[in-house]
Design a protein around this motif. Structure first.
Motif, PDB file in Angstrom:
ATOM      1  N   THR A 143     -58.979  15.661  56.319  1.00 13.13           N
ATOM      2  CA  THR A 143     -58.499  16.658  55.704  1.00 13.13           C
ATOM      3  C   THR A 143     -58.657  18.093  56.156  1.00 13.13           C
ATOM      4  O   THR A 143     -57.709  18.942  56.427  1.00 13.13           O
ATOM      5  N   ILE A 144     -60.147  18.218  56.137  1.00 10.65           N
ATOM      6  CA  ILE A 144     -60.466  19.880  56.814  1.00 10.65           C
ATOM      7  C   ILE A 144     -59.748  20.135  57.962  1.00 10.65           C
ATOM      8  O   ILE A 144     -59.177  21.057  58.295  1.00 10.65           O
ATOM      9  N   GLN A 145     -59.876  18.985  59.204  1.00 14.47           N
ATOM     10  CA  GLN A 145     -59.275  19.176  60.314  1.00 14.47           C
ATOM     11  C   GLN A 145     -57.865  19.343  60.283  1.00 14.47           C
ATOM     12  O   GLN A 145     -57.536  20.320  61.308  1.00 14.47           O
ATOM     13  N   LYS A 146     -57.018  18.989  59.390  1.00 12.98           N
ATOM     14  CA  LYS A 146     -55.872  18.680  59.326  1.00 12.98           C
ATOM     15  C   LYS A 146     -55.342  20.029  58.869  1.00 12.98           C
ATOM     16  O   LYS A 146     -54.237  20.618  59.303  1.00 12.98           O
ATOM     17  N   SER A 183     -56.277  23.138  59.240  1.00 12.89           N
ATOM     18  CA  SER A 183     -56.349  24.119  60.370  1.00 12.89           C
ATOM     19  C   SER A 183     -57.433  25.208  59.492  1.00 12.89           C
ATOM     20  O   SER A 183     -58.068  25.164  58.319  1.00 12.89           O
ATOM     21  N   LEU A 184     -57.587  26.374  60.438  1.00 17.38           N
ATOM     22  CA  LEU A 184     -58.426  27.204  59.978  1.00 17.38           C
ATOM     23  C   LEU A 184     -57.941  28.339  58.900  1.00 17.38           C
ATOM     24  O   LEU A 184     -56.753  28.391  58.756  1.00 17.38           O
ATOM     25  N   GLY A 185     -58.860  29.153  58.300  1.00 18.08           N
ATOM     26  CA  GLY A 185     -58.368  30.210  57.329  1.00 18.08           C
ATOM     27  C   GLY A 185     -58.139  29.699  55.838  1.00 18.08           C
ATOM     28  O   GLY A 185     -57.859  30.629  55.042  1.00 18.08           O
ATOM     29  N   VAL A 186     -58.687  28.225  55.579  1.00 12.30           N
ATOM     30  CA  VAL A 186     -58.456  27.818  54.172  1.00 12.30           C
ATOM     31  C   VAL A 186     -59.944  27.997  53.561  1.00 12.30           C
ATOM     32  O   VAL A 186     -61.042  27.561  54.103  1.00 12.30           O
ATOM     33  N   GLU A 187     -60.050  28.832  52.540  1.00  7.93           N
ATOM     34  CA  GLU A 187     -61.350  28.711  51.748  1.00  7.93           C
ATOM     35  C   GLU A 187     -61.723  27.371  51.300  1.00  7.93           C
ATOM     36  O   GLU A 187     -60.987  26.760  50.764  1.00  7.93           O
ATOM     37  N   PRO A 188     -63.118  27.390  51.408  1.00  6.62           N
ATOM     38  CA  PRO A 188     -63.652  26.148  50.959  1.00  6.62           C
ATOM     39  C   PRO A 188     -63.832  26.057  49.369  1.00  6.62           C
ATOM     40  O   PRO A 188     -63.979  27.395  48.870  1.00  6.62           O
ATOM     41  N   PRO A 189     -63.795  25.129  48.607  1.00  4.40           N
ATOM     42  CA  PRO A 189     -63.776  25.430  47.087  1.00  4.40           C
ATOM     43  C   PRO A 189     -65.218  25.578  46.834  1.00  4.40           C
ATOM     44  O   PRO A 189     -66.138  25.262  47.365  1.00  4.40           O
ATOM     45  N   THR A 190     -65.297  26.367  45.607  1.00  5.08           N
ATOM     46  CA  THR A 190     -66.432  26.849  45.092  1.00  5.08           C
ATOM     47  C   THR A 190     -66.936  25.826  44.242  1.00  5.08           C
ATOM     48  O   THR A 190     -66.412  24.857  43.941  1.00  5.08           O
ATOM     49  N   SER A 191     -68.269  26.018  43.888  1.00  2.67           N
ATOM     50  CA  SER A 191     -69.051  25.019  43.246  1.00  2.67           C
ATOM     51  C   SER A 191     -68.243  24.943  41.846  1.00  2.67           C
ATOM     52  O   SER A 191     -68.299  23.701  41.177  1.00  2.67           O
ATOM     53  N   TYR A 192     -67.697  25.953  41.311  1.00  2.00           N
ATOM     54  CA  TYR A 192     -67.038  25.852  39.842  1.00  2.00           C
ATOM     55  C   TYR A 192     -65.556  24.962  39.951  1.00  2.00           C
ATOM     56  O   TYR A 192     -65.547  24.350  39.104  1.00  2.00           O
ATOM     57  N   GLU A 193     -64.996  25.279  41.017  1.00  2.00           N
ATOM     58  CA  GLU A 193     -64.013  24.440  41.185  1.00  2.00           C
ATOM     59  C   GLU A 193     -64.335  22.936  41.283  1.00  2.00           C
ATOM     60  O   GLU A 193     -63.398  22.271  41.005  1.00  2.00           O
ATOM     61  N   ILE A 194     -65.222  22.698  42.137  1.00  2.00           N
ATOM     62  CA  ILE A 194     -65.779  21.332  42.373  1.00  2.00           C
ATOM     63  C   ILE A 194     -66.032  20.488  41.177  1.00  2.00           C
ATOM     64  O   ILE A 194     -65.718  19.379  41.041  1.00  2.00           O
ATOM     65  N   SER A 195     -66.925  21.361  39.979  1.00  2.00           N
ATOM     66  CA  SER A 195     -67.227  20.666  38.903  1.00  2.00           C
ATOM     67  C   SER A 195     -66.200  20.813  37.892  1.00  2.00           C
ATOM     68  O   SER A 195     -66.472  20.299  36.796  1.00  2.00           O
TER      69      SER A 195
END
Length: 398
Positions: A54-57, A59-71
């Motif tokens: 999914t990360i590869q698909k 592409s670049l420029g997408v912010e990773p989820p924060t710990s708050y969003e993950i939980s």
């Protein structure tokens, strides 16, 4: 001199760049695993590869989820997905039936938890847990809990209830079968076999042999020089017998038995005979045991008899393949193996097996499973076996 084609050069460069990229990605992911204390085998799960894909698909420029969003929202989304998945499964429960599993656990703080699981089509689903620390877990209380869970899951959906072998659960299970004629209650096969093996440990000869093995193991591991000498002669460590759990003790006895030659060679060696340890009374006692043929004969008989049952324990305790259709046959093979090992002495073991199995397990259910298992049905011509047919009719009639 021929120069490589430009396409070949480009492919070589692309391969090198790809390897370099993989190396950088690998180090970055590995660093995350290592510093977050995530076990490396987590990379073997399908969700790991799905995450990378999914990360590869995307592409670049997408912010990773924060710990708050993950939980937070992402956890909520997964919970909702699970609820939808279970809801879809429930539509099939009434048609095919489910097994309700009731398990109890008491921790080191004496907190008592009763867990209810639902088994359907190879999948185990957590239903709920009850804190029973302040309750008296008698048969009436267990029965009331089971009735409550039956109502929650759907009485028509549940065809079997499995619990441990405690007297309170056994009584509650029988009450449940009386109240719901279509239900089968059966105790946990793994727990039942564990109890058999615990009973084996109370047989005088077995108990003495295990005690002797514990004494030998304790002696070998309490002295650094002796331990080093043992490893030198055996080439390995021993599995040490425990104070409880006969299954573990059987593994330990087998470990000592496998190192019989090494241990005997050790105590007959010049290194041992000329050491300061060889002259004391305790050491001579251990030496006599190790060099005694009777001790090894007893140990081999015990291992041969009990190891067959240990194989059954491992079989019924695994979660990959349902074992209802195999347990009876495997147990019968274990009994036959015991008879071959020592026809006279094995009677004590056979009585324990029969008493535990017939009293605590649903005999008809296991016999019917054995009868319906095609790998046994045709191989052993079970089609006209009266006992098996009677058990099958009893199961169908319920």
């Amino acid at each position: 001199m021929a120069f490589p084609h430009s396409d070949a050069q480009q492919q070589h460069i692309d391969t090198m760049l790809k390897k370099d990229k993989k190396g950088r990605i690998g180090r970055a992911i590995a660093k995350f695993f290592h510093f977050s204390h995530i076990p490396s085998h987590a990379a073997s799960t399908p969700y790991y590869r799905s995450m990378i894909a999914t990360i590869q698909k995307e592409s670049l420029g997408v912010e990773p989820p924060t710990s708050y969003e993950i939980s937070g929202k992402y956890l909520d989304a997964e919970v909702n997905n699970i609820h939808v998945w279970v809801k879809n499964l429930k539509q099939l429960w009434e048609m095919y039936g489910v097994t309700l599993i009731c398990d109890s656990w008491t921790g080191p703080t004496k907190m008592s938890i009763i867990i209810f699981l639902i088994y359907y089509n190879g999948k185990v689903i957590f239903h709920k847990s009850i804190d029973a620390t302040s309750r008296f877990e008698d048969a009436d209380y267990i029965y009331a809990l089971l009735e409550q869970v039956l109502c929650e899951v759907g009485k028509k959906c549940v065809v079997q209830v499995i619990s441990d072998n405690g007297a309170n659960y056994k009584k509650a299970g029988k009450l449940l079968m009386q109240r719901h004629p279509h239900l089968f209650w059966t105790s946990c096969a793994a727990h039942c076999i564990n109890l058999m093996m615990s009973d084996f440990g109370e047989i005088n000869r077995v108990k003495k042999t295990i005690d002797t093995a514990q004494r030998i193991s304790k002696y070998l591991y309490n002295h650094l020089w002796i331990h080093a000498l043992m490893v030198n002669f055996t080439g390995r460590e021993l599995v040490r017998p425990g104070i409880t759990r006969c299954a573990t003790n059987v593994i330990a006895l087998n470990s000592i038995l496998q190192n019989k030659n090494g241990l005997k060679s050790m105590f007959a060696s010049d290194e041992w005979q000329t050491s300061r340890y060889a002259s004391t009374a305790d050491e001579k006692s251990i030496e006599q045991i190790i060099l005694s043929a009777k001790f090894w004969d007893y140990m081999k008989e015990i291992v041969d008899i009990v190891e067959a049952l240990y194989v059954v324990l491992r079989l019924v305790d695994q979660e990959k393949i349902p074992q209802m259709g195999h347990a009876y046959y495997k147990l019968r093979m274990a009994k036959d193996n015991s008879k071959k090992t020592n026809p006279l002495w094995c009677q004590s073991f056979l009585k324990i097996i029969d008493r535990r199995w017939d009293v605590q397990m649903s005999r008809d259910l296991h016999l019917a499973g054995y009868y319906l298992n095609p790998s046994y049905h045709h191989c052993y011509n079970l089609g006209f076996d009266d006992e098996l047919l009677k058990a099958l009719r009893n199961v169908i009639n319920r």
